[in-house]
Scaffold this motif. Sequence first.
Motif, PDB file in Angstrom:
ATOM      1  N   SER A   1      -2.354  10.193 -11.496  1.00  0.00           N
ATOM      2  CA  SER A   1      -1.957  11.499 -10.976  1.00  0.00           C
ATOM      3  C   SER A   1      -2.995  11.928  -9.956  1.00  0.00           C
ATOM      4  CB  SER A   1      -1.871  12.540 -12.091  1.00  0.00           C
ATOM      5  OG  SER A   1      -0.778  12.265 -12.926  1.00  0.00           O
ATOM      6  N   ILE A   2      -2.519  12.411  -8.820  1.00  0.00           N
ATOM      7  CA  ILE A   2      -3.402  12.744  -7.706  1.00  0.00           C
ATOM      8  C   ILE A   2      -3.056  14.132  -7.192  1.00  0.00           C
ATOM      9  CG2 ILE A   2      -4.098  12.085  -5.375  1.00  0.00           C
ATOM     10  CD1 ILE A   2      -3.215   9.217  -6.092  1.00  0.00           C
ATOM     11  N   CYS A   3      -4.081  14.966  -6.960  1.00  0.00           N
ATOM     12  CA  CYS A   3      -3.885  16.317  -6.431  1.00  0.00           C
ATOM     13  C   CYS A   3      -4.761  16.506  -5.198  1.00  0.00           C
ATOM     14  CB  CYS A   3      -4.265  17.361  -7.478  1.00  0.00           C
ATOM     15  SG  CYS A   3      -4.071  19.062  -6.898  1.00  0.00           S
ATOM     16  N   SER A   4      -4.144  16.975  -4.104  1.00  0.00           N
ATOM     17  CA  SER A   4      -4.918  17.223  -2.888  1.00  0.00           C
ATOM     18  C   SER A   4      -5.730  18.499  -3.038  1.00  0.00           C
ATOM     19  CB  SER A   4      -3.985  17.326  -1.682  1.00  0.00           C
ATOM     20  OG  SER A   4      -3.027  18.339  -1.873  1.00  0.00           O
ATOM     21  N   THR A   5      -6.959  18.461  -2.538  1.00  0.00           N
ATOM     22  CA  THR A   5      -7.843  19.621  -2.671  1.00  0.00           C
ATOM     23  C   THR A   5      -7.984  20.411  -1.380  1.00  0.00           C
ATOM     24  OG1 THR A   5      -9.812  18.376  -2.075  1.00  0.00           O
ATOM     25  CG2 THR A   5      -9.219  18.428  -4.421  1.00  0.00           C
ATOM     26  N   GLY A   6      -7.582  19.834  -0.265  1.00  0.00           N
ATOM     27  CA  GLY A   6      -7.720  20.524   1.011  1.00  0.00           C
ATOM     28  C   GLY A   6      -9.108  20.431   1.585  1.00  0.00           C
ATOM     29  N   THR A   7      -9.984  19.635   0.982  1.00  0.00           N
ATOM     30  CA  THR A   7     -11.363  19.525   1.448  1.00  0.00           C
ATOM     31  C   THR A   7     -11.720  18.119   1.905  1.00  0.00           C
ATOM     32  OG1 THR A   7     -12.176  18.992  -0.761  1.00  0.00           O
ATOM     33  CG2 THR A   7     -12.104  21.327  -0.153  1.00  0.00           C
ATOM     34  N   GLY A   8     -10.729  17.283   2.149  1.00  0.00           N
ATOM     35  CA  GLY A   8     -11.008  15.891   2.498  1.00  0.00           C
ATOM     36  C   GLY A   8     -11.102  15.012   1.271  1.00  0.00           C
ATOM     37  N   LYS A   9     -10.656  15.542   0.120  1.00  0.00           N
ATOM     38  CA  LYS A   9     -10.699  14.782  -1.125  1.00  0.00           C
ATOM     39  C   LYS A   9      -9.391  14.947  -1.893  1.00  0.00           C
ATOM     40  CE  LYS A   9     -15.663  15.369  -1.757  1.00  0.00           C
ATOM     41  NZ  LYS A   9     -16.020  14.212  -1.025  1.00  0.00           N
ATOM     42  N   TYR A  10      -9.104  13.944  -2.693  1.00  0.00           N
ATOM     43  CA  TYR A  10      -8.023  14.015  -3.675  1.00  0.00           C
ATOM     44  C   TYR A  10      -8.657  13.932  -5.051  1.00  0.00           C
ATOM     45  CZ  TYR A  10      -3.839  13.482  -0.756  1.00  0.00           C
ATOM     46  OH  TYR A  10      -2.808  13.682   0.125  1.00  0.00           O
ATOM     47  N   PHE A  11      -8.214  14.785  -5.979  1.00  0.00           N
ATOM     48  CA  PHE A  11      -8.669  14.730  -7.353  1.00  0.00           C
ATOM     49  C   PHE A  11      -7.768  13.747  -8.092  1.00  0.00           C
ATOM     50  CE2 PHE A  11      -8.204  16.138 -11.760  1.00  0.00           C
ATOM     51  CZ  PHE A  11      -9.508  15.996 -12.173  1.00  0.00           C
ATOM     52  N   VAL A  12      -8.363  12.860  -8.891  1.00  0.00           N
ATOM     53  CA  VAL A  12      -7.632  11.789  -9.573  1.00  0.00           C
ATOM     54  C   VAL A  12      -7.803  11.886 -11.080  1.00  0.00           C
ATOM     55  CG1 VAL A  12      -7.498   9.287  -9.887  1.00  0.00           C
ATOM     56  CG2 VAL A  12      -8.002  10.228  -7.643  1.00  0.00           C
ATOM     57  N   ARG A  13      -6.698  11.692 -11.790  1.00  0.00           N
ATOM     58  CA  ARG A  13      -6.716  11.457 -13.241  1.00  0.00           C
ATOM     59  C   ARG A  13      -5.854  10.226 -13.467  1.00  0.00           C
ATOM     60  NH1 ARG A  13      -4.661  16.728 -16.046  1.00  0.00           N
ATOM     61  NH2 ARG A  13      -3.089  16.343 -14.482  1.00  0.00           N
TER      62      ARG A  13
ATOM     63  N   ASP B   1       0.839  -1.193   0.000  1.00  0.00           N
ATOM     64  CA  ASP B   1       0.000   0.000   0.000  1.00  0.00           C
ATOM     65  C   ASP B   1       0.878   1.249   0.000  1.00  0.00           C
ATOM     66  OD1 ASP B   1      -2.588   1.345   0.227  1.00  0.00           O
ATOM     67  OD2 ASP B   1      -1.937   1.893   2.235  1.00  0.00           O
ATOM     68  N   ILE B   2       0.426   2.244  -0.732  1.00  0.00           N
ATOM     69  CA  ILE B   2       1.041   3.574  -0.717  1.00  0.00           C
ATOM     70  C   ILE B   2       0.043   4.495  -0.029  1.00  0.00           C
ATOM     71  CG2 ILE B   2       1.899   5.488  -2.121  1.00  0.00           C
ATOM     72  CD1 ILE B   2       2.382   3.334  -4.368  1.00  0.00           C
ATOM     73  N   ASP B   3       0.444   5.078   1.106  1.00  0.00           N
ATOM     74  CA  ASP B   3      -0.445   5.948   1.885  1.00  0.00           C
ATOM     75  C   ASP B   3      -0.112   7.409   1.627  1.00  0.00           C
ATOM     76  OD1 ASP B   3      -2.011   4.053   3.241  1.00  0.00           O
ATOM     77  OD2 ASP B   3      -0.461   3.768   4.754  1.00  0.00           O
ATOM     78  N   LEU B   4      -1.125   8.183   1.261  1.00  0.00           N
ATOM     79  CA  LEU B   4      -0.960   9.621   1.060  1.00  0.00           C
ATOM     80  C   LEU B   4      -1.287  10.366   2.347  1.00  0.00           C
ATOM     81  CD1 LEU B   4      -2.822   9.938  -2.357  1.00  0.00           C
ATOM     82  CD2 LEU B   4      -0.356   9.872  -1.981  1.00  0.00           C
ATOM     83  N   PRO B   5      -0.709  11.557   2.552  1.00  0.00           N
ATOM     84  CA  PRO B   5      -1.081  12.355   3.722  1.00  0.00           C
ATOM     85  C   PRO B   5      -2.486  12.929   3.547  1.00  0.00           C
ATOM     86  CG  PRO B   5       0.428  13.587   2.340  1.00  0.00           C
ATOM     87  CD  PRO B   5       0.313  12.220   1.733  1.00  0.00           C
ATOM     88  N   SER B   6      -3.079  13.370   4.626  1.00  0.00           N
ATOM     89  CA  SER B   6      -4.392  14.006   4.546  1.00  0.00           C
ATOM     90  C   SER B   6      -4.315  15.194   3.592  1.00  0.00           C
ATOM     91  CB  SER B   6      -4.828  14.493   5.930  1.00  0.00           C
ATOM     92  OG  SER B   6      -5.972  15.305   5.809  1.00  0.00           O
ATOM     93  N   PRO B   7      -5.274  15.339   2.674  1.00  0.00           N
ATOM     94  CA  PRO B   7      -5.222  16.449   1.718  1.00  0.00           C
ATOM     95  C   PRO B   7      -5.410  17.811   2.374  1.00  0.00           C
ATOM     96  CG  PRO B   7      -7.307  15.314   1.523  1.00  0.00           C
ATOM     97  CD  PRO B   7      -6.459  14.513   2.465  1.00  0.00           C
ATOM     98  N   THR B   8      -5.932  17.833   3.588  1.00  0.00           N
ATOM     99  CA  THR B   8      -6.150  19.120   4.249  1.00  0.00           C
ATOM    100  C   THR B   8      -4.855  19.706   4.788  1.00  0.00           C
ATOM    101  OG1 THR B   8      -6.679  18.010   6.319  1.00  0.00           O
ATOM    102  CG2 THR B   8      -8.525  18.558   4.880  1.00  0.00           C
TER     103      THR B   8
END
Length: 148
Positions: A124-136, A55-62
Amino acid sequence: TAASGVTIDGLLIKDAAVRGLQNSTAGATAITTTRVMTLADAGGIFTVAQSSAYDIDLPSPTTGAGCWYHFQLVSPGAFNVTITVAGAAATFEGTITIDGATVPATGSTLTFATGASVLGDNISICSTGTGKYFVRAIASGAGGIAVS
């Protein structure tokens, strides 16, 4: 400083505004086992090998809105590699393009799927700061990248 930033030609730049760019000139970093990503990894390109299940764990987007992470499959294999957010602190939303067809991506786990992912599949993943990650994401074959 991170709190006040620096002003250059009338433009205020704070630490968080450049986090997603800091690794953009570095070479790709190989991931072959469980990895906990940090904000310092933002902007990086990461190669993924399916040589074992991990597993690859990302930090919280916030904690770092606007941070990008790019994962490229370079060694397909017989194991699932999943991408989640540490502590289940967020969900993914966006799109996966599979062999020319685009499907919505909504869930809490992204997977380079065993037996379906092929060389070059990428996320590709971008943090939104709202509890979500945007994915392409782009997969060459059906089920190569899954979201659940």
